[in-house]
Design a protein around this motif. Sequence first.
Motif, PDB file in Angstrom:
ATOM      1  N   VAL A 165      39.931 -35.824 -27.413  1.00  0.00           N
ATOM      2  CA  VAL A 165      39.413 -35.278 -28.668  1.00  0.00           C
ATOM      3  C   VAL A 165      38.319 -34.226 -28.472  1.00  0.00           C
ATOM      4  CG1 VAL A 165      40.042 -37.298 -30.046  1.00  0.00           C
ATOM      5  CG2 VAL A 165      37.748 -37.138 -29.046  1.00  0.00           C
ATOM      6  N   GLY A 166      37.881 -33.987 -27.217  1.00  0.00           N
ATOM      7  CA  GLY A 166      36.944 -32.898 -26.965  1.00  0.00           C
ATOM      8  C   GLY A 166      35.557 -33.276 -26.497  1.00  0.00           C
ATOM      9  N   LYS A 167      35.322 -34.542 -26.194  1.00  0.00           N
ATOM     10  CA  LYS A 167      33.981 -34.967 -25.754  1.00  0.00           C
ATOM     11  C   LYS A 167      33.565 -34.247 -24.475  1.00  0.00           C
ATOM     12  CE  LYS A 167      35.210 -39.226 -25.360  1.00  0.00           C
ATOM     13  NZ  LYS A 167      36.627 -39.146 -25.709  1.00  0.00           N
ATOM     14  N   THR A 168      34.410 -34.275 -23.464  1.00  0.00           N
ATOM     15  CA  THR A 168      34.088 -33.630 -22.189  1.00  0.00           C
ATOM     16  C   THR A 168      34.023 -32.121 -22.353  1.00  0.00           C
ATOM     17  OG1 THR A 168      35.082 -35.445 -20.960  1.00  0.00           O
ATOM     18  CG2 THR A 168      34.815 -33.359 -19.783  1.00  0.00           C
ATOM     19  N   THR A 169      34.895 -31.555 -23.164  1.00  0.00           N
ATOM     20  CA  THR A 169      34.862 -30.113 -23.423  1.00  0.00           C
ATOM     21  C   THR A 169      33.520 -29.716 -24.022  1.00  0.00           C
ATOM     22  OG1 THR A 169      37.261 -30.034 -23.722  1.00  0.00           O
ATOM     23  CG2 THR A 169      35.977 -28.239 -24.694  1.00  0.00           C
ATOM     24  N   LEU A 170      33.027 -30.484 -24.976  1.00  0.00           N
ATOM     25  CA  LEU A 170      31.733 -30.184 -25.581  1.00  0.00           C
ATOM     26  C   LEU A 170      30.602 -30.283 -24.558  1.00  0.00           C
ATOM     27  CD1 LEU A 170      30.159 -29.451 -28.120  1.00  0.00           C
ATOM     28  CD2 LEU A 170      29.982 -31.901 -28.620  1.00  0.00           C
ATOM     29  N   ILE A 171      30.617 -31.319 -23.742  1.00  0.00           N
ATOM     30  CA  ILE A 171      29.595 -31.462 -22.701  1.00  0.00           C
ATOM     31  C   ILE A 171      29.635 -30.273 -21.753  1.00  0.00           C
ATOM     32  CG2 ILE A 171      28.901 -32.830 -20.676  1.00  0.00           C
ATOM     33  CD1 ILE A 171      28.116 -34.157 -23.294  1.00  0.00           C
ATOM     34  N   LYS A 172      30.831 -29.850 -21.352  1.00  0.00           N
ATOM     35  CA  LYS A 172      30.950 -28.710 -20.443  1.00  0.00           C
ATOM     36  C   LYS A 172      30.445 -27.417 -21.079  1.00  0.00           C
ATOM     37  CE  LYS A 172      34.564 -30.462 -17.439  1.00  0.00           C
ATOM     38  NZ  LYS A 172      35.931 -30.272 -16.941  1.00  0.00           N
ATOM     39  N   ILE A 173      30.644 -27.257 -22.370  1.00  0.00           N
ATOM     40  CA  ILE A 173      30.106 -26.084 -23.065  1.00  0.00           C
ATOM     41  C   ILE A 173      28.583 -26.158 -23.094  1.00  0.00           C
ATOM     42  CG2 ILE A 173      29.904 -24.990 -25.335  1.00  0.00           C
ATOM     43  CD1 ILE A 173      32.948 -25.652 -25.673  1.00  0.00           C
ATOM     44  N   ILE A 174      28.039 -27.320 -23.387  1.00  0.00           N
ATOM     45  CA  ILE A 174      26.585 -27.494 -23.417  1.00  0.00           C
ATOM     46  C   ILE A 174      25.976 -27.182 -22.055  1.00  0.00           C
ATOM     47  CG2 ILE A 174      24.756 -29.243 -23.598  1.00  0.00           C
ATOM     48  CD1 ILE A 174      26.531 -30.593 -25.768  1.00  0.00           C
TER      49      ILE A 174
END
Length: 90
Positions: free
Chosen positions: A46-55
């Motif tokens: 759902v995008g949890k890791t994607t969001l962390i990587k963007i941060i």
Amino acid sequence: MSLHASPEPLRITGVFKDFKEKKVLKNVSLEVKNGEIYGLVGLNGVGKTTLIKIILDLLRADSGEATFFGRSVVQPESRKNIAYLPEKFY
């Protein structure tokens, strides 16, 4: 800017990220204030890791912005006090 003077240690505003035909993050906004603790919870994919990587500036958002203490996360000095230990290190 003093780290302790900023009201938002983390601010995410209108972040979008697609991978080919899959829309992973759609207009994600979040503000973490001093003293607050957040957790990202959700199903796989759902995008949890994607969001962390963007941060952490390990991945660029298609649009939107993320800041630490008012500084863009793409500026290396914004992340000087951040540590990241992934489950699987590549």
